[in-house]
Design a protein around this motif. Structure first.
Motif, PDB file in Angstrom:
ATOM      1  N   GLU A 143      16.653  81.217 -21.242  1.00 14.87           N
ATOM      2  CA  GLU A 143      15.752  80.060 -21.262  1.00 14.87           C
ATOM      3  C   GLU A 143      16.497  78.733 -21.234  1.00 14.87           C
ATOM      4  N   GLY A 144      17.824  78.769 -21.377  1.00 13.32           N
ATOM      5  CA  GLY A 144      18.605  77.553 -21.265  1.00 13.32           C
ATOM      6  C   GLY A 144      18.841  76.779 -22.541  1.00 13.32           C
ATOM      7  N   TYR A 145      18.686  77.404 -23.688  1.00 10.73           N
ATOM      8  CA  TYR A 145      18.949  76.726 -24.952  1.00 10.73           C
ATOM      9  C   TYR A 145      20.459  76.554 -25.151  1.00 10.73           C
ATOM     10  N   GLN A 146      20.845  75.383 -25.607  1.00  9.75           N
ATOM     11  CA  GLN A 146      22.246  75.091 -25.884  1.00  9.75           C
ATOM     12  C   GLN A 146      22.606  75.355 -27.340  1.00  9.75           C
ATOM     13  N   ARG A 147      21.608  75.480 -28.193  1.00  5.88           N
ATOM     14  CA  ARG A 147      21.832  75.763 -29.607  1.00  5.88           C
ATOM     15  C   ARG A 147      20.803  76.781 -30.084  1.00  5.88           C
ATOM     16  N   ALA A 148      21.261  77.710 -30.908  1.00  6.81           N
ATOM     17  CA  ALA A 148      20.368  78.709 -31.494  1.00  6.81           C
ATOM     18  C   ALA A 148      20.807  78.956 -32.921  1.00  6.81           C
ATOM     19  N   ILE A 149      19.863  79.293 -33.770  1.00  5.25           N
ATOM     20  CA  ILE A 149      20.186  79.528 -35.172  1.00  5.25           C
ATOM     21  C   ILE A 149      19.345  80.673 -35.716  1.00  5.25           C
ATOM     22  N   GLN A 150      19.956  81.510 -36.528  1.00  2.00           N
ATOM     23  CA  GLN A 150      19.252  82.619 -37.161  1.00  2.00           C
ATOM     24  C   GLN A 150      18.644  82.161 -38.473  1.00  2.00           C
ATOM     25  N   VAL A 151      17.379  82.495 -38.682  1.00  2.00           N
ATOM     26  CA  VAL A 151      16.698  82.253 -39.951  1.00  2.00           C
ATOM     27  C   VAL A 151      15.990  83.542 -40.339  1.00  2.00           C
ATOM     28  N   ASP A 152      16.221  84.019 -41.538  1.00  2.00           N
ATOM     29  CA  ASP A 152      15.618  85.275 -41.965  1.00  2.00           C
ATOM     30  C   ASP A 152      14.120  85.121 -42.192  1.00  2.00           C
ATOM     31  N   ALA A 153      13.403  86.206 -41.976  1.00  2.00           N
ATOM     32  CA  ALA A 153      11.944  86.177 -42.054  1.00  2.00           C
ATOM     33  C   ALA A 153      11.425  86.119 -43.479  1.00  2.00           C
ATOM     34  N   ASP A 154      12.255  86.459 -44.455  1.00  2.53           N
ATOM     35  CA  ASP A 154      11.772  86.598 -45.831  1.00  2.53           C
ATOM     36  C   ASP A 154      11.649  85.289 -46.600  1.00  2.53           C
ATOM     37  N   GLY A 155      12.001  84.158 -45.983  1.00  5.47           N
ATOM     38  CA  GLY A 155      11.831  82.877 -46.641  1.00  5.47           C
ATOM     39  C   GLY A 155      13.018  82.402 -47.453  1.00  5.47           C
ATOM     40  N   GLN A 156      14.113  83.169 -47.497  1.00  9.16           N
ATOM     41  CA  GLN A 156      15.268  82.755 -48.298  1.00  9.16           C
ATOM     42  C   GLN A 156      16.024  81.587 -47.668  1.00  9.16           C
ATOM     43  N   HIS A 157      16.001  81.475 -46.352  1.00 10.80           N
ATOM     44  CA  HIS A 157      16.655  80.354 -45.680  1.00 10.80           C
ATOM     45  C   HIS A 157      15.676  79.195 -45.588  1.00 10.80           C
ATOM     46  N   ASN A 158      16.058  78.068 -46.129  1.00  8.31           N
ATOM     47  CA  ASN A 158      15.170  76.901 -46.175  1.00  8.31           C
ATOM     48  C   ASN A 158      15.210  76.157 -44.835  1.00  8.31           C
ATOM     49  N   PRO A 159      14.090  76.066 -44.126  1.00 13.32           N
ATOM     50  CA  PRO A 159      14.085  75.351 -42.844  1.00 13.32           C
ATOM     51  C   PRO A 159      14.555  73.909 -42.959  1.00 13.32           C
ATOM     52  N   ALA A 160      14.463  73.323 -44.141  1.00 14.16           N
ATOM     53  CA  ALA A 160      14.951  71.958 -44.329  1.00 14.16           C
ATOM     54  C   ALA A 160      16.461  71.878 -44.152  1.00 14.16           C
ATOM     55  N   ASP A 161      17.149  73.025 -44.285  1.00 16.10           N
ATOM     56  CA  ASP A 161      18.603  73.056 -44.147  1.00 16.10           C
ATOM     57  C   ASP A 161      19.065  73.384 -42.733  1.00 16.10           C
ATOM     58  N   ILE A 162      18.130  73.665 -41.833  1.00 13.79           N
ATOM     59  CA  ILE A 162      18.518  74.009 -40.458  1.00 13.79           C
ATOM     60  C   ILE A 162      19.349  72.895 -39.845  1.00 13.79           C
ATOM     61  N   GLU A 163      18.923  71.663 -40.031  1.00 14.23           N
ATOM     62  CA  GLU A 163      19.640  70.532 -39.441  1.00 14.23           C
ATOM     63  C   GLU A 163      21.062  70.437 -39.984  1.00 14.23           C
ATOM     64  N   LYS A 164      21.249  70.748 -41.267  1.00 10.18           N
ATOM     65  CA  LYS A 164      22.591  70.726 -41.857  1.00 10.18           C
ATOM     66  C   LYS A 164      23.499  71.732 -41.166  1.00 10.18           C
ATOM     67  N   VAL A 165      22.971  72.943 -40.964  1.00 10.87           N
ATOM     68  CA  VAL A 165      23.780  73.994 -40.346  1.00 10.87           C
ATOM     69  C   VAL A 165      24.061  73.644 -38.889  1.00 10.87           C
ATOM     70  N   LEU A 166      23.070  73.118 -38.191  1.00  7.41           N
ATOM     71  CA  LEU A 166      23.266  72.723 -36.798  1.00  7.41           C
ATOM     72  C   LEU A 166      24.314  71.625 -36.672  1.00  7.41           C
ATOM     73  N   ALA A 167      24.400  70.752 -37.661  1.00 12.62           N
ATOM     74  CA  ALA A 167      25.366  69.650 -37.607  1.00 12.62           C
ATOM     75  C   ALA A 167      26.796  70.173 -37.532  1.00 12.62           C
ATOM     76  N   GLY A 168      27.036  71.353 -38.062  1.00 14.03           N
ATOM     77  CA  GLY A 168      28.373  71.939 -37.993  1.00 14.03           C
ATOM     78  C   GLY A 168      28.818  72.223 -36.572  1.00 14.03           C
ATOM     79  N   LEU A 169      27.855  72.337 -35.647  1.00 14.40           N
ATOM     80  CA  LEU A 169      28.193  72.625 -34.252  1.00 14.40           C
ATOM     81  C   LEU A 169      28.819  71.429 -33.551  1.00 14.40           C
ATOM     82  N   GLU A 170      28.811  70.279 -34.187  1.00 15.16           N
ATOM     83  CA  GLU A 170      29.464  69.115 -33.593  1.00 15.16           C
ATOM     84  C   GLU A 170      30.980  69.304 -33.546  1.00 15.16           C
ATOM     85  N   ASN A 171      31.492  70.154 -34.440  1.00 13.96           N
ATOM     86  CA  ASN A 171      32.940  70.354 -34.523  1.00 13.96           C
ATOM     87  C   ASN A 171      33.367  71.808 -34.348  1.00 13.96           C
ATOM     88  N   ALA A 172      32.431  72.716 -34.107  1.00 12.85           N
ATOM     89  CA  ALA A 172      32.771  74.136 -34.000  1.00 12.85           C
ATOM     90  C   ALA A 172      31.746  74.848 -33.129  1.00 12.85           C
TER      91      ALA A 172
END
Length: 248
Positions: free
Chosen positions: A82-111
């Motif tokens: 589909e042409g996505y340049q970024r993808a992130i795994q989030v577990d279905a059980d609710g343990q990963h807070n969607p508010a933190d997605i942006e924090k994790v994505l920010a790491g892709l600026e350097n890695a």
């Protein structure tokens, strides 16, 4: 229709998570309009697919249970097509807070790969006994492999940039702990870079964790064995043109 350059594919592997997945999808979609959710229904026997679809996710259904590794490879293949340049795994059980997605994505600026680390002085997530010992040992070994300090190499809350998406389509193991340990080792051997950002974990919305005291002891033995196999395995990166032909 091509996806916008700043769009993010949130891949949610789900197996019999009917009670959790709908709320998780809704929370992700509410967090940021750039997030598109693909739930990989990993051979569920309940209403997981229906709940995910009603919540607004694209549902990729597997005919039988392949495990997290198989589900994630399906998700990354969809991301590449589909042409996505970024993808992130989030577990279905609710343990990963969607508010933190942006924090994790920010790491892709350097890695190429960014891991949301549970043991990085944020939150109160705690693991004791053999499972904790295993996690410390695994982190110390992967720190040497990745040539950067890592504290939580079994976290599934991780993001992938373009090169990592291509690598994961080529190789994303389905065996025990392969989705975390082996996939990370293989990515490092292929020349990809890794970083981590601190995040806090939440309790499951419904259901219970799968690891009791006996399970934790087994986890210790199996994780060390899995890491030994992963470190011994050598992989090489596939050129993007070859990769596109392979999944066309």
């Amino acid at each position: 229709m091509p996806v916008a350059p700043d769009s993010v594919l949130v891949i949610v592997p789900a197996w019999n998570e009917e009670r959790n997945v709908g709320g998780t999808v809704e929370e992700i979609l509410e967090a940021d309009p750039r997030y598109h959710v693909a739930v990989v229904d990993d051979g569920s026997t309940d209403g997981t697919a229906r709940a995910a679809r009603e919540a607004g996710a694209v549902v990729l259904s597997l005919p039988f249970n392949l495990g997290v590794g198989g589900a994630m490879r399906t998700g990354f293949t969809y991301a590449l097509r589909e042409g996505y340049q970024r993808a992130i795994q989030v577990d279905a059980d609710g343990q990963h807070n969607p508010a933190d997605i942006e924090k994790v994505l920010a790491g892709l600026e350097n890695a190429d790969i960014s891991i949301g680390a549970r043991f990085a002085e944020v939150g109160d997530y705690e693991v004791r006994g053999p499972r904790r010992w295993a996690m410390v040992f695994l982190a110390s070994v992967l720190t040497r492999v990745a040539k950067t300090r890592l504290t939580d190499v079994t976290s599934g809350f991780r993001a992938a940039g373009p090169r990592a998406i291509q690598q994961y389509v080529r190789y994303y193991p389905a065996e025990y702990l392969g989705d975390t340990l082996d996939s990370l080792v293989a990515a490092c051997h292929a020349g990809l870079t890794v970083t981590q950002v601190p995040v806090a974990m939440r309790p499951r919305r419904h259901g219970v964790p799968s690891k009791g005291p006996i399970g934790s002891a087994v986890y210790l033995l199996r994780s060390v064995f899995a890491l030994g196999l992963a470190v011994m395995r050598r992989t090489k990166a596939t050129a993007p043109e070859e990769l596109q032909e392979a999944i066309a």
